[in-house]
Design an enzyme around this catalytic site. Sequence first.
Site, short mmCIF file in Angstrom:
data_model
loop_
_atom_site.label_atom_id
_atom_site.label_comp_id
_atom_site.label_asym_id
_atom_site.label_seq_id
_atom_site.Cartn_x
_atom_site.Cartn_y
_atom_site.Cartn_z
N LYS A 96 -4.83 10.14 -2.06
CA LYS A 96 -5.90 10.39 -1.08
C LYS A 96 -6.59 9.12 -0.59
O LYS A 96 -7.07 9.06 0.53
CB LYS A 96 -6.94 11.35 -1.66
CG LYS A 96 -6.45 12.80 -1.70
CD LYS A 96 -7.60 13.75 -1.99
CE LYS A 96 -7.13 15.19 -1.89
NZ LYS A 96 -6.32 15.60 -3.07
N GLU A 118 -16.50 17.78 2.89
CA GLU A 118 -16.70 18.71 1.79
C GLU A 118 -15.74 18.31 0.68
O GLU A 118 -14.77 17.59 0.91
CB GLU A 118 -16.42 20.15 2.23
CG GLU A 118 -14.95 20.54 2.26
CD GLU A 118 -14.17 19.92 3.41
OE1 GLU A 118 -14.80 19.44 4.37
OE2 GLU A 118 -12.93 19.92 3.32
N SER A 386 2.04 12.54 -6.73
CA SER A 386 0.88 12.29 -5.87
C SER A 386 -0.36 11.81 -6.61
O SER A 386 -1.19 11.13 -6.03
CB SER A 386 0.55 13.54 -5.05
OG SER A 386 0.38 14.67 -5.89
C1 PLP Z 1 -5.50 16.78 -3.06
C2 PLP Z 1 -4.24 16.57 -3.81
C3 PLP Z 1 -3.03 17.19 -3.42
C4 PLP Z 1 -2.93 18.17 -2.29
O1 PLP Z 1 -3.18 17.68 -1.02
P1 PLP Z 1 -2.03 17.39 0.05
O2 PLP Z 1 -2.78 17.16 1.29
O3 PLP Z 1 -1.14 18.60 0.10
O4 PLP Z 1 -1.29 16.21 -0.43
C5 PLP Z 1 -1.87 16.88 -4.12
N1 PLP Z 1 -1.90 16.04 -5.17
C6 PLP Z 1 -3.04 15.45 -5.59
C7 PLP Z 1 -2.98 14.54 -6.78
C8 PLP Z 1 -4.25 15.70 -4.93
O5 PLP Z 1 -5.38 15.11 -5.36
#
Ligand code: PLP
Length: 402
Positions: A96, A118, A386
């Site tokens: 993010k 938010e 992610s």
């Molecule tokens: C917020 C988040 C997601 C989901 O958001 P996307 O916009 O679908 O990427 C996925 N993995 C992590 C670690 C997150 O913090």
Amino acid sequence: MHTATTFAPMPDDQGFFGPYGGQLVPPHLKQAMDDINVAYAQITQRQDFQQELAELFADYVGRPSPIFHAKRLSAQLGGAQIHLKREDLNHTGAHKINHCLGEALLAKFMGKKKVIAETGAGQHGVALATACALVGIPCEIHMGQVDIAKEHPNVTKMRILGCKLVAVTRGAATLKEAVDSAFEEYLTNPSDYLYAIGSVVGPHPFPMMVRDFQSIIGREAREQFQAKHGRLPDFVAACVGGGSNAIGMFTAFLNDASVQLVGVEPAGEGVDKPGRHAATLSEGKPGAIHGMQCYVLENADGTPAAVHSIASGLDYPGVGPQHSYLKDLGRVQYQSVTDQECLHAFMTLSRVEGIIPALESAHAVAWAMRTAPTLGADQHILVNLSGRGDKDADYVAKILNL
Ligand SMILES: *Cc1c(COP(=O)(O)O)cnc(C)c1O
């Protein structure tokens, strides 16, 4: 160094990805969105902006994130080789930060007085508060009182980082009420404020901008994989909530016909249980939500359905418009993974490779674990990890009695 943040031909200049996307907003907000779009087009042309973003990615976020070959996991499964793009190693622990930095820099460039957003579980709030602290712009995060009580570490971090935290007490006091509250504040002065959307969703230009900022993931990964293996992976997989980490990974591979792209959605307690999953692309249908056309999970009366996932970052009844179009085009396959499979992958990756993944990311790992045994040892699956699982460790330990 790359001099442009966009390589993809979509969207068109009205913000449409095929029939999806657009700007389903009232006229005064359309003006605000168009102003953002113009400013975004300006900064992406500027060498000083590209330079600043590239330097922050390198020296602040810690990019490029490495690709790790999960050899023990691959051997144990007895099939394809699994590789992990380590977005979990980024500063603040997830992907993010990539788009939050972009949005904070854009807000500063536009002379905005405040960035508003938010947050549900607090991940977007912490990443945005971090970026705003760095860039030096006031930040205001709206969060439901119920979530504030639940997500203590993230709430504390946001306070330390100096953002203004607005506790929302109306209604169920969770994410939906936080969105309403943040949006109301934004509407009081859209020309002085920037609403920083946390994924590739909302009205144009957000699905495009957030994608462009995240597309660094796939650009790096494609180059890294090619350099190390002399070829591209056979499969590239990523979890899909709104879709930002997935589209960030997929964009560089869209024109590689040999690479199969897989978006992994949360099946929660089962896709046959309405209200207990959030598999929007697998189970939903085209509709509209939050200023865009996209696939949506709806009740019979057309209101957004209740959704659930063990991973709070994935439970959203809409999804990015580009994903909606890529599904219809057949370029990306969208599959789903249950809470149980996610938990199993979370524990397995922790114990076999010593990497504790975010519950969101564990969905993509679970899909790879399900698929690898069906493939040969000379085939390669690249998974976008992610984020890291620090935020989920206590919760998992509790439900598994560890
Ligand atoms: C917020 C988040 C997601 C989901 O958001 P996307 O916009 O679908 O990427 C996925 N993995 C992590 C670690 C997150 O913090």
